[in-house]
Design a protein around this motif. Structure first.
Motif, PDB file in Angstrom:
ATOM      1  N   LEU A   8     -13.404   3.975   5.647  1.00  0.00           N
ATOM      2  CA  LEU A   8     -13.876   4.138   4.271  1.00  0.00           C
ATOM      3  C   LEU A   8     -14.069   2.788   3.593  1.00  0.00           C
ATOM      4  CD1 LEU A   8     -11.691   7.164   3.083  1.00  0.00           C
ATOM      5  CD2 LEU A   8     -14.195   7.107   3.200  1.00  0.00           C
ATOM      6  N   VAL A   9     -13.114   1.882   3.794  1.00  0.00           N
ATOM      7  CA  VAL A   9     -13.238   0.544   3.205  1.00  0.00           C
ATOM      8  C   VAL A   9     -14.437  -0.185   3.805  1.00  0.00           C
ATOM      9  CG1 VAL A   9     -12.147  -1.732   3.035  1.00  0.00           C
ATOM     10  CG2 VAL A   9     -10.798   0.349   2.611  1.00  0.00           C
ATOM     11  N   LYS A  10     -14.579  -0.145   5.128  1.00  0.00           N
ATOM     12  CA  LYS A  10     -15.721  -0.828   5.765  1.00  0.00           C
ATOM     13  C   LYS A  10     -17.044  -0.212   5.331  1.00  0.00           C
ATOM     14  CE  LYS A  10     -14.048  -0.553  10.009  1.00  0.00           C
ATOM     15  NZ  LYS A  10     -13.942  -0.712  11.489  1.00  0.00           N
ATOM     16  N   GLY A  11     -17.009   1.073   4.986  1.00  0.00           N
ATOM     17  CA  GLY A  11     -18.229   1.733   4.537  1.00  0.00           C
ATOM     18  C   GLY A  11     -18.754   1.196   3.222  1.00  0.00           C
ATOM     19  N   THR A  12     -17.901   0.481   2.461  1.00  0.00           N
ATOM     20  CA  THR A  12     -18.355  -0.096   1.190  1.00  0.00           C
ATOM     21  C   THR A  12     -18.991  -1.470   1.365  1.00  0.00           C
ATOM     22  OG1 THR A  12     -16.180  -1.093   0.757  1.00  0.00           O
ATOM     23  CG2 THR A  12     -16.566   1.129  -0.094  1.00  0.00           C
ATOM     24  N   VAL A  13     -18.983  -2.005   2.591  1.00  0.00           N
ATOM     25  CA  VAL A  13     -19.522  -3.356   2.826  1.00  0.00           C
ATOM     26  C   VAL A  13     -20.971  -3.497   2.361  1.00  0.00           C
ATOM     27  CG1 VAL A  13     -20.229  -4.968   4.655  1.00  0.00           C
ATOM     28  CG2 VAL A  13     -17.898  -4.038   4.615  1.00  0.00           C
ATOM     29  N   PRO A  14     -21.891  -2.569   2.710  1.00  0.00           N
ATOM     30  CA  PRO A  14     -23.275  -2.728   2.234  1.00  0.00           C
ATOM     31  C   PRO A  14     -23.375  -2.773   0.704  1.00  0.00           C
ATOM     32  CG  PRO A  14     -23.171  -1.096   3.993  1.00  0.00           C
ATOM     33  CD  PRO A  14     -21.757  -1.397   3.606  1.00  0.00           C
ATOM     34  N   VAL A  15     -22.582  -1.955   0.036  1.00  0.00           N
ATOM     35  CA  VAL A  15     -22.603  -1.955  -1.438  1.00  0.00           C
ATOM     36  C   VAL A  15     -22.074  -3.280  -1.973  1.00  0.00           C
ATOM     37  CG1 VAL A  15     -21.686  -0.844  -3.512  1.00  0.00           C
ATOM     38  CG2 VAL A  15     -22.336   0.540  -1.536  1.00  0.00           C
ATOM     39  N   LEU A  16     -21.010  -3.790  -1.359  1.00  0.00           N
ATOM     40  CA  LEU A  16     -20.446  -5.055  -1.806  1.00  0.00           C
ATOM     41  C   LEU A  16     -21.412  -6.210  -1.587  1.00  0.00           C
ATOM     42  CD1 LEU A  16     -16.784  -4.623  -0.501  1.00  0.00           C
ATOM     43  CD2 LEU A  16     -17.563  -4.533  -2.881  1.00  0.00           C
ATOM     44  N   GLU A  18     -24.621  -6.056  -1.733  1.00  0.00           N
ATOM     45  CA  GLU A  18     -25.737  -5.980  -2.680  1.00  0.00           C
ATOM     46  C   GLU A  18     -25.280  -6.049  -4.129  1.00  0.00           C
ATOM     47  OE1 GLU A  18     -29.655  -3.153  -3.619  1.00  0.00           O
ATOM     48  OE2 GLU A  18     -28.262  -2.649  -1.982  1.00  0.00           O
ATOM     49  N   HIS A  19     -24.137  -5.449  -4.432  1.00  0.00           N
ATOM     50  CA  HIS A  19     -23.732  -5.325  -5.835  1.00  0.00           C
ATOM     51  C   HIS A  19     -22.344  -5.911  -6.112  1.00  0.00           C
ATOM     52  CE1 HIS A  19     -27.187  -2.714  -6.341  1.00  0.00           C
ATOM     53  NE2 HIS A  19     -26.736  -1.914  -5.381  1.00  0.00           N
ATOM     54  N   GLY A  20     -21.816  -6.725  -5.192  1.00  0.00           N
ATOM     55  CA  GLY A  20     -20.458  -7.237  -5.338  1.00  0.00           C
ATOM     56  C   GLY A  20     -20.247  -8.053  -6.603  1.00  0.00           C
ATOM     57  N   VAL A  21     -21.206  -8.919  -6.936  1.00  0.00           N
ATOM     58  CA  VAL A  21     -21.048  -9.761  -8.118  1.00  0.00           C
ATOM     59  C   VAL A  21     -21.084  -8.922  -9.393  1.00  0.00           C
ATOM     60  CG1 VAL A  21     -22.033 -11.665  -9.457  1.00  0.00           C
ATOM     61  CG2 VAL A  21     -21.972 -11.798  -6.952  1.00  0.00           C
ATOM     62  N   ALA A  22     -21.939  -7.901  -9.414  1.00  0.00           N
ATOM     63  CA  ALA A  22     -21.981  -7.000 -10.580  1.00  0.00           C
ATOM     64  C   ALA A  22     -20.638  -6.295 -10.749  1.00  0.00           C
ATOM     65  CB  ALA A  22     -23.106  -5.984 -10.420  1.00  0.00           C
ATOM     66  N   LEU A  23     -20.059  -5.874  -9.622  1.00  0.00           N
ATOM     67  CA  LEU A  23     -18.767  -5.200  -9.663  1.00  0.00           C
ATOM     68  C   LEU A  23     -17.671  -6.122 -10.187  1.00  0.00           C
ATOM     69  CD1 LEU A  23     -16.750  -2.920  -8.945  1.00  0.00           C
ATOM     70  CD2 LEU A  23     -16.682  -3.853  -6.628  1.00  0.00           C
ATOM     71  N   THR A  24     -17.606  -7.350  -9.645  1.00  0.00           N
ATOM     72  CA  THR A  24     -16.529  -8.257 -10.042  1.00  0.00           C
ATOM     73  C   THR A  24     -16.727  -8.774 -11.472  1.00  0.00           C
ATOM     74  OG1 THR A  24     -17.667 -10.100  -8.927  1.00  0.00           O
ATOM     75  CG2 THR A  24     -15.942  -8.935  -7.694  1.00  0.00           C
ATOM     76  N   THR A  25     -17.974  -8.913 -11.900  1.00  0.00           N
ATOM     77  CA  THR A  25     -18.224  -9.300 -13.294  1.00  0.00           C
ATOM     78  C   THR A  25     -17.720  -8.209 -14.233  1.00  0.00           C
ATOM     79  OG1 THR A  25     -20.164 -10.611 -12.663  1.00  0.00           O
ATOM     80  CG2 THR A  25     -19.989  -9.938 -14.975  1.00  0.00           C
ATOM     81  N   ALA A 103      -9.989   0.672 -10.951  1.00  0.00           N
ATOM     82  CA  ALA A 103     -10.713   1.350 -12.023  1.00  0.00           C
ATOM     83  C   ALA A 103     -12.168   0.893 -12.058  1.00  0.00           C
ATOM     84  CB  ALA A 103     -10.046   1.074 -13.363  1.00  0.00           C
ATOM     85  N   SER A 104     -12.407  -0.397 -11.795  1.00  0.00           N
ATOM     86  CA  SER A 104     -13.778  -0.918 -11.795  1.00  0.00           C
ATOM     87  C   SER A 104     -14.587  -0.327 -10.653  1.00  0.00           C
ATOM     88  CB  SER A 104     -13.756  -2.444 -11.701  1.00  0.00           C
ATOM     89  OG  SER A 104     -13.134  -3.023 -12.828  1.00  0.00           O
ATOM     90  N   ILE A 105     -13.975  -0.220  -9.472  1.00  0.00           N
ATOM     91  CA  ILE A 105     -14.674   0.395  -8.342  1.00  0.00           C
ATOM     92  C   ILE A 105     -15.064   1.830  -8.687  1.00  0.00           C
ATOM     93  CG2 ILE A 105     -14.404   1.207  -5.960  1.00  0.00           C
ATOM     94  CD1 ILE A 105     -12.584  -1.218  -5.468  1.00  0.00           C
ATOM     95  N   SER A 106     -14.132   2.548  -9.284  1.00  0.00           N
ATOM     96  CA  SER A 106     -14.392   3.946  -9.648  1.00  0.00           C
ATOM     97  C   SER A 106     -15.486   4.053 -10.706  1.00  0.00           C
ATOM     98  CB  SER A 106     -13.100   4.589 -10.163  1.00  0.00           C
ATOM     99  OG  SER A 106     -13.328   5.926 -10.562  1.00  0.00           O
ATOM    100  N   ALA A 112     -19.868   8.187  -6.132  1.00  0.00           N
ATOM    101  CA  ALA A 112     -19.635   7.685  -4.769  1.00  0.00           C
ATOM    102  C   ALA A 112     -18.183   7.271  -4.556  1.00  0.00           C
ATOM    103  CB  ALA A 112     -20.558   6.507  -4.488  1.00  0.00           C
ATOM    104  N   ALA A 113     -17.458   7.037  -5.657  1.00  0.00           N
ATOM    105  CA  ALA A 113     -16.051   6.633  -5.560  1.00  0.00           C
ATOM    106  C   ALA A 113     -15.181   7.875  -5.464  1.00  0.00           C
ATOM    107  CB  ALA A 113     -15.670   5.785  -6.761  1.00  0.00           C
ATOM    108  N   THR A 114     -15.119   8.453  -4.286  1.00  0.00           N
ATOM    109  CA  THR A 114     -14.326   9.655  -4.078  1.00  0.00           C
ATOM    110  C   THR A 114     -12.844   9.320  -4.152  1.00  0.00           C
ATOM    111  OG1 THR A 114     -14.224   9.294  -1.690  1.00  0.00           O
ATOM    112  CG2 THR A 114     -16.107  10.557  -2.537  1.00  0.00           C
ATOM    113  N   PRO A 115     -12.006  10.308  -4.416  1.00  0.00           N
ATOM    114  CA  PRO A 115     -10.562  10.046  -4.437  1.00  0.00           C
ATOM    115  C   PRO A 115     -10.076   9.428  -3.126  1.00  0.00           C
ATOM    116  CG  PRO A 115     -11.032  12.188  -5.394  1.00  0.00           C
ATOM    117  CD  PRO A 115     -12.322  11.700  -4.819  1.00  0.00           C
ATOM    118  N   GLU A 116     -10.663   9.859  -2.009  1.00  0.00           N
ATOM    119  CA  GLU A 116     -10.258   9.318  -0.708  1.00  0.00           C
ATOM    120  C   GLU A 116     -10.603   7.821  -0.607  1.00  0.00           C
ATOM    121  OE1 GLU A 116     -10.658  13.591  -0.588  1.00  0.00           O
ATOM    122  OE2 GLU A 116     -12.133  12.026  -1.117  1.00  0.00           O
TER     123      GLU A 116
END
Length: 401
Positions: A8-16, A18-25, A103-106, A112-116
């Motif tokens: 599940l964590v590795k599955g977020t790699v493509p999103v990170l 492309e959008h990692g900086v937006a998430l961390t900002t 909370a930011s990831i969710s 897409a941010a499922t409880p799992e």
């Protein structure tokens, strides 16, 4: 972590990617809004420029990519731990960061941010936090138990200010309690913390120690950052230059950093610096001179011109006392004759190719683009990565080196 959670964590790699900086900002805005006391910890200039969110995004991505084997990140984890210790980061603050990160990831990923997925990232984050907390605890303990050591912040008095160039000034810092200061490895830095009236917060900044270990004081040599259209003027550097006077007291954290001289080696050392990147090498050079280490040294420094060339006379004096040291200086524009080994233009290792020898260790410090140019050239000449050591001033990043 279970294999399913790792996937599940590795599955977020493509999103990170492309959008990692937006998430961390988003994360930093959320955390500093809800926990404004942390504004005293983070460098506001790095927040404004986007450097800090970018560094965090790259670190989160690297951790996700290597979740199966985080041990490959050990060197980078150690570097970040040194940075955290220099900022007096404590275990309880990891809980705050973790809460806002999850909370930011969710909130950013939405449905897409499922409880799992959130549970998987919670375990991943707590695993990393545990590694960091343990590494930092060892660093705190090691420094605090040495002679002259301490933990957290200690008041120091500015006993002397010395102009080294048109834009770099040295500050000689002595503890107000009259005690000793813990020794350090040449190349390490200390953190100073000043109150910035414009921001109404304390701001910490790391500065390389520019003298040899002596047990009595530290010297930092600070460039006054004037600011550009892309980056504001340096709050702390300008306060140090304009407001802090001899006799004033500032807060200092103990030495940290893993960009250090190997003091047991006798092979040639090549120091390559750009601008204020000269400062850690002054510590290394003074140590080698005072310890009477006759290690062959090649000194390569580049800056804009003669007036902004810090420590010029000091390096000349030290090199004159050594039979195994050569000095090469690059100025963007040559405005006067300063000797046979002075060149016009940016630092170009091809012009000092005799210094490039297989058994040497290469130490590089300066802006990121400067470091990359020198590292790429050295590697193209067959120099082993293990012989190339570099440090860029700024946030540490969790990457495989």
């Amino acid at each position: 972590m279970t294999n399913e959670q790792k996937e599940l964590v590795k599955g977020t790699v493509p999103v990170l990617r492309e959008h990692g900086v937006a998430l961390t900002t988003y994360f930093y805005n959320r955390m500093l809004t809800k926990n404004p006391e942390l504004k005293n910890v983070f460098n506001s200039a790095n927040q404004h420029s986007g450097v800090q969110p970018t560094a965090l995004a790259m670190s989160v991505l690297a951790y996700a990519e290597h979740i199966d084997n985080p041990g490959v990140l050990a060197h980078a984890i150690n570097r970040i731990a040194h940075k955290h210790v220099s900022l007096d980061i404590r275990p309880e603050q990891y809980a705050i960061v973790g809460r806002h990160l999850l909370a930011s990831i969710s909130e950013v990923l939405g449905e897409a941010a499922t409880p799992e997925l959130i549970d998987a990232w919670a375990i991943a984050y707590n695993q990393l936090a545990g590694i960091m907390i343990g590494t930092e605890a060892n660093l705190y303990s090691t420094t605090a138990t040495k002679e002259g050591g301490w933990s957290s912040w200690r008041p120091f008095v500015v006993q002397k200010k010395v102009e080294e160039s048109a834009e770099i000034t040295s500050f000689y810092l002595y503890p107000t309690d009259g005690g000793k200061v813990v020794d350090f490895l040449p190349g390490q830095y200390i953190t100073v913390r000043l109150y910035v009236p414009e921001l109404k917060v304390l701001q910490p900044r790391q500065y390389s120690i520019s003298c040899a270990p002596n047990g009595a004081y530290y010297r930092i040599s600070v460039k006054r950052e004037q600011g550009t259209a892309a980056r504001p003027a340096g709050y702390v550097s300008n306060l140090l230059h304009q407001q802090v006077k001899e006799g004033d007291v500032i807060e200092v954290a103990a030495p940290s950093g893993d960009f250090t001289l190997d003091m047991n080696k006798h092979t040639p050392a090549v120091f390559i610096s750009g601008g204020v990147g000269i400062t850690p090498f002054m510590s290394m050079l003074e140590y080698l001179s005072e310890a009477h280490k006759d290690r062959p040294i090649t000194w390569i420094h580049g800056c804009r011109g003669y007036d902004v060339h810090a420590f010029r006379n000091r390096v000349t004096a030290l090199s004159g006392n050594r039979t195994t040291m050569s000095v090469h200086t690059f100025y963007d524009k040559l405005e006067r004759d300063t000797g046979d080994q002075c060149y016009e233009g940016f630092v170009d290792l091809q012009r000092v190719e005799k210094a490039i020898v297989p058994d040497a260790d290469y130490y590089i410090c300066g802006p990121g683009i400067f470091i990359k140019k020198q590292v790429d050239y050295l590697r193209s000449q067959g120099i082993a990565s293990s012989a190339i050591h570099f440090e860029e001033f700024g946030p540490a990043i969790l990457v495989v080196e």
